[in-house]
Motif scaffolding. Structure first.
Motif, PDB file in Angstrom:
ATOM      1  N   THR A   2       1.211  -1.296  -0.177  1.00 59.36           N
ATOM      2  CA  THR A   2      -0.240   0.007   0.268  1.00 59.36           C
ATOM      3  C   THR A   2       0.948   1.415   0.003  1.00 59.36           C
ATOM      4  O   THR A   2       1.648   0.822   0.147  1.00 59.36           O
ATOM      5  CB  THR A   2      -1.039   0.111   0.955  1.00 59.36           C
ATOM      6  OG1 THR A   2      -0.297   0.331   2.350  1.00 59.36           O
ATOM      7  CG2 THR A   2      -1.841  -1.183   1.486  1.00 59.36           C
ATOM      8  N   THR A   3       0.174   2.509   0.216  1.00 61.88           N
ATOM      9  CA  THR A   3       0.621   4.133  -0.274  1.00 61.88           C
ATOM     10  C   THR A   3       1.725   3.542   0.753  1.00 61.88           C
ATOM     11  O   THR A   3       2.497   3.850   1.024  1.00 61.88           O
ATOM     12  CB  THR A   3      -0.230   4.602  -0.403  1.00 61.88           C
ATOM     13  OG1 THR A   3      -0.415   4.781  -1.929  1.00 61.88           O
ATOM     14  CG2 THR A   3       0.943   6.188  -0.416  1.00 61.88           C
ATOM     15  N   GLN A   4       0.970   3.491   2.325  1.00 56.21           N
ATOM     16  CA  GLN A   4       1.279   4.029   3.474  1.00 56.21           C
ATOM     17  C   GLN A   4       2.342   2.623   3.388  1.00 56.21           C
ATOM     18  O   GLN A   4       3.424   3.436   4.519  1.00 56.21           O
ATOM     19  CB  GLN A   4       0.341   3.707   4.795  1.00 56.21           C
ATOM     20  CG  GLN A   4       0.916   4.170   5.830  1.00 56.21           C
ATOM     21  CD  GLN A   4       1.601   5.615   5.950  1.00 56.21           C
ATOM     22  OE1 GLN A   4       0.118   6.655   5.743  1.00 56.21           O
ATOM     23  NE2 GLN A   4       2.460   5.469   6.532  1.00 56.21           N
ATOM     24  N   GLU A   5       2.408   1.765   3.577  1.00 55.34           N
ATOM     25  CA  GLU A   5       3.747   0.546   3.075  1.00 55.34           C
ATOM     26  C   GLU A   5       4.506   0.914   2.773  1.00 55.34           C
ATOM     27  O   GLU A   5       6.543   0.862   3.425  1.00 55.34           O
ATOM     28  CB  GLU A   5       3.298  -0.733   3.516  1.00 55.34           C
ATOM     29  CG  GLU A   5       1.946  -1.495   4.190  1.00 55.34           C
ATOM     30  CD  GLU A   5       1.873  -2.166   3.497  1.00 55.34           C
ATOM     31  OE1 GLU A   5       1.000  -3.334   4.173  1.00 55.34           O
ATOM     32  OE2 GLU A   5       1.476  -3.293   2.007  1.00 55.34           O
ATOM     33  N   THR A 123       4.055  14.603   3.615  1.00 56.41           N
ATOM     34  CA  THR A 123       3.812  12.733   2.933  1.00 56.41           C
ATOM     35  C   THR A 123       2.995  12.371   3.858  1.00 56.41           C
ATOM     36  O   THR A 123       2.616  11.377   4.048  1.00 56.41           O
ATOM     37  CB  THR A 123       5.577  12.376   3.420  1.00 56.41           C
ATOM     38  OG1 THR A 123       5.640  11.304   3.068  1.00 56.41           O
ATOM     39  CG2 THR A 123       5.832  11.997   5.189  1.00 56.41           C
ATOM     40  N   LEU A 124       1.574  12.926   3.841  1.00 57.75           N
ATOM     41  CA  LEU A 124       0.322  12.419   4.677  1.00 57.75           C
ATOM     42  C   LEU A 124      -0.500  12.533   3.372  1.00 57.75           C
ATOM     43  O   LEU A 124      -0.648  13.230   3.489  1.00 57.75           O
ATOM     44  CB  LEU A 124      -0.189  13.513   6.192  1.00 57.75           C
ATOM     45  CG  LEU A 124      -0.808  13.337   6.843  1.00 57.75           C
ATOM     46  CD1 LEU A 124      -0.936  11.988   7.659  1.00 57.75           C
ATOM     47  CD2 LEU A 124      -1.420  13.972   7.447  1.00 57.75           C
ATOM     48  N   ARG A 125      -1.401  11.356   4.359  1.00 54.99           N
ATOM     49  CA  ARG A 125      -2.425  10.808   2.822  1.00 54.99           C
ATOM     50  C   ARG A 125      -3.186  11.206   3.660  1.00 54.99           C
ATOM     51  O   ARG A 125      -3.636  11.450   4.848  1.00 54.99           O
ATOM     52  CB  ARG A 125      -2.442   9.302   2.990  1.00 54.99           C
ATOM     53  CG  ARG A 125      -2.328   8.924   4.139  1.00 54.99           C
ATOM     54  CD  ARG A 125      -2.744   7.029   3.787  1.00 54.99           C
ATOM     55  NE  ARG A 125      -3.386   6.310   4.600  1.00 54.99           N
ATOM     56  CZ  ARG A 125      -3.197   5.823   6.136  1.00 54.99           C
ATOM     57  NH1 ARG A 125      -1.534   6.055   6.602  1.00 54.99           N
ATOM     58  NH2 ARG A 125      -3.978   5.860   7.070  1.00 54.99           N
ATOM     59  N   GLU A 126      -4.393  11.722   2.940  1.00 54.17           N
ATOM     60  CA  GLU A 126      -5.740  12.137   3.420  1.00 54.17           C
ATOM     61  C   GLU A 126      -5.493  13.412   4.158  1.00 54.17           C
ATOM     62  O   GLU A 126      -5.796  13.244   5.437  1.00 54.17           O
ATOM     63  CB  GLU A 126      -6.543  10.977   3.908  1.00 54.17           C
ATOM     64  CG  GLU A 126      -7.041   9.858   2.762  1.00 54.17           C
ATOM     65  CD  GLU A 126      -7.997   8.685   4.115  1.00 54.17           C
ATOM     66  OE1 GLU A 126      -8.477   8.826   4.209  1.00 54.17           O
ATOM     67  OE2 GLU A 126      -7.152   7.961   3.461  1.00 54.17           O
ATOM     68  N   PRO A 127      -4.507  14.465   4.399  1.00 58.08           N
ATOM     69  CA  PRO A 127      -4.239  15.351   5.089  1.00 58.08           C
ATOM     70  C   PRO A 127      -5.737  16.163   6.207  1.00 58.08           C
ATOM     71  O   PRO A 127      -5.913  16.444   7.383  1.00 58.08           O
ATOM     72  CB  PRO A 127      -3.191  16.364   4.483  1.00 58.08           C
ATOM     73  CG  PRO A 127      -3.654  16.235   3.332  1.00 58.08           C
ATOM     74  CD  PRO A 127      -3.899  14.883   3.339  1.00 58.08           C
ATOM     75  N   ALA A 173       0.455  10.166  -5.927  1.00 63.58           N
ATOM     76  CA  ALA A 173      -0.688  10.665  -6.212  1.00 63.58           C
ATOM     77  C   ALA A 173      -2.058  10.459  -5.184  1.00 63.58           C
ATOM     78  O   ALA A 173      -2.784  11.497  -5.523  1.00 63.58           O
ATOM     79  CB  ALA A 173      -1.725   9.116  -7.126  1.00 63.58           C
ATOM     80  N   GLU A 174      -1.511  10.352  -3.857  1.00 63.22           N
ATOM     81  CA  GLU A 174      -2.338   9.677  -2.423  1.00 63.22           C
ATOM     82  C   GLU A 174      -1.479  10.787  -1.537  1.00 63.22           C
ATOM     83  O   GLU A 174      -2.202  10.597  -0.913  1.00 63.22           O
ATOM     84  CB  GLU A 174      -2.149   8.270  -2.300  1.00 63.22           C
ATOM     85  CG  GLU A 174      -2.660   7.949  -3.308  1.00 63.22           C
ATOM     86  CD  GLU A 174      -2.916   6.447  -2.209  1.00 63.22           C
ATOM     87  OE1 GLU A 174      -3.431   6.218  -1.082  1.00 63.22           O
ATOM     88  OE2 GLU A 174      -2.998   5.172  -3.098  1.00 63.22           O
ATOM     89  N   LEU A 175      -0.395  11.996  -2.081  1.00 55.93           N
ATOM     90  CA  LEU A 175       0.255  12.921  -0.803  1.00 55.93           C
ATOM     91  C   LEU A 175      -0.326  14.078  -1.243  1.00 55.93           C
ATOM     92  O   LEU A 175       0.510  14.723  -2.179  1.00 55.93           O
ATOM     93  CB  LEU A 175       0.771  12.804  -0.494  1.00 55.93           C
ATOM     94  CG  LEU A 175       1.354  11.121  -0.726  1.00 55.93           C
ATOM     95  CD1 LEU A 175       3.099  11.086  -0.414  1.00 55.93           C
ATOM     96  CD2 LEU A 175       0.844  10.847   1.063  1.00 55.93           C
ATOM     97  N   PRO A 176      -1.414  15.075  -0.899  1.00 58.50           N
ATOM     98  CA  PRO A 176      -1.820  16.042  -1.555  1.00 58.50           C
ATOM     99  C   PRO A 176      -0.661  17.373  -1.405  1.00 58.50           C
ATOM    100  O   PRO A 176      -0.706  18.100  -2.091  1.00 58.50           O
ATOM    101  CB  PRO A 176      -3.542  16.214  -1.089  1.00 58.50           C
ATOM    102  CG  PRO A 176      -3.861  15.411  -0.654  1.00 58.50           C
ATOM    103  CD  PRO A 176      -2.552  14.390   0.177  1.00 58.50           C
ATOM    104  N   LEU A 177       0.144  17.450  -0.506  1.00 52.43           N
ATOM    105  CA  LEU A 177       0.611  18.584  -0.289  1.00 52.43           C
ATOM    106  C   LEU A 177       2.540  17.945  -0.196  1.00 52.43           C
ATOM    107  O   LEU A 177       2.980  19.247  -0.326  1.00 52.43           O
ATOM    108  CB  LEU A 177       0.126  18.724   1.083  1.00 52.43           C
ATOM    109  CG  LEU A 177      -0.776  19.227   1.875  1.00 52.43           C
ATOM    110  CD1 LEU A 177      -1.043  19.427   3.308  1.00 52.43           C
ATOM    111  CD2 LEU A 177      -0.660  20.952   1.559  1.00 52.43           C
ATOM    112  N   ALA A 178       3.147  16.650  -0.855  1.00 53.12           N
ATOM    113  CA  ALA A 178       3.842  16.764  -1.210  1.00 53.12           C
ATOM    114  C   ALA A 178       4.308  17.489  -2.248  1.00 53.12           C
ATOM    115  O   ALA A 178       6.060  17.511  -1.804  1.00 53.12           O
ATOM    116  CB  ALA A 178       4.303  14.767  -2.043  1.00 53.12           C
ATOM    117  N   THR A 179       3.966  18.298  -2.466  1.00 50.86           N
ATOM    118  CA  THR A 179       4.510  19.160  -4.089  1.00 50.86           C
ATOM    119  C   THR A 179       3.940  20.286  -3.599  1.00 50.86           C
ATOM    120  O   THR A 179       3.891  21.414  -4.874  1.00 50.86           O
ATOM    121  CB  THR A 179       4.055  18.494  -5.864  1.00 50.86           C
ATOM    122  OG1 THR A 179       3.211  18.264  -5.902  1.00 50.86           O
ATOM    123  CG2 THR A 179       5.249  16.902  -5.799  1.00 50.86           C
TER     124      THR A 179
END
Length: 231
Positions: A2-5, A123-127, A173-179
């Motif tokens: 998974t993304t988190q893994e 690096t937070l999914r679903e912030p 794609a699952e990290l809205p704040l990464a960029t």
């Protein structure tokens, strides 16, 4: 995976070197002073019950415990947790370090006076979901206080950091704040989750320390921000 893994695996691999950099003897005392001042000004007077999500090697949790707060630090990277537990065990009244998901912390509602994080939001999914869950954990008038920056405004694929095999296109794609190109995006996440009086304060003391000592390998010298909001 998974993304988190994938994220967990990356940070577990990075943990020893990351912790070694955080503990650099030439800079450690100056860092401790600067971060102690930042957190003592951000939070009400101790003792508070504080949850430090994405605690990593426990740097924030250790500073907060040193200020007299009752601190629980959580993370999903076993490598990071091992470093944090080692530090916590070396002091009296150190933080409690345990496995836990920053997006969905497993604590009863109203358990804490503050939720903190450092270098997690990017690096937070679903912030927005995460912040809403943090608010649920807060007592009335409680505080969310996060530190971060716009680390990769040109994209992770162009970063000098070696993310190969972990922060791939699926993860990104699952990290809205990464960029994010502005800290305003983090401010907006906190506001949209329901926090009031959200402000972003530039951490000039850390910027000056980075200028004096240099930044971490594969990083640029840039401003970090403390973003806070009240429940």
């Amino acid at each position: 995976m998974t993304t988190q893994e994938r994220i967990n695996a990356y940070w577990t691999g990075r943990a020893p070197a990351y912790d070694e950099y955080q503990q650099r003897p030439d800079r450690f005392a100056d860092d401790q002073r600067a971060w102690s001042q930042i957190w003592s000004q951000a939070l009400p007077a101790a003792p508070l019950d504080v949850l430090d999500v994405g605690t990593g090697t426990g740097q924030v949790a250790m500073v907060l415990a040193g200020l007299g707060h009752r601190v629980t630090g959580t993370d999903l990277s076993e490598g990071m947790l091992a470093e944090a537990r080692r530090h916590a065990a070396a002091v009296t009244d150190g933080p409690v370090i345990q496995l836990g998901d920053a997006v969905a912390p497993d604590f009863p509602a109203g358990s804490f006076d503050a939720v903190t994080s450092r270098y997690l939001m990017w690096t937070l999914r679903e912030p927005q979901t995460a912040v809403a869950n943090w608010i649920r954990l807060l007592r009335p008038g409680g505080l969310v206080a996060v530190v971060d920056s716009t680390w990769f405004p040109n994209g992770l694929d162009n970063a000098s950091e070696n993310f190969t095999g972990h922060y791939d296109s699926q993860v990104q794609a699952e990290l809205p704040l990464a960029t994010a190109t502005s800290i305003d995006k983090t401010v907006a996440v906190l506001e949209e989750a329901g926090l009031a009086d959200v402000t972003a304060v530039p951490l000039t003391s850390i910027y000056e320390l980075d200028r004096r000592y240099g930044v971490a390998p594969n990083h640029e010298h840039q401003m970090q921000y403390l973003v806070t909001g009240r429940a």
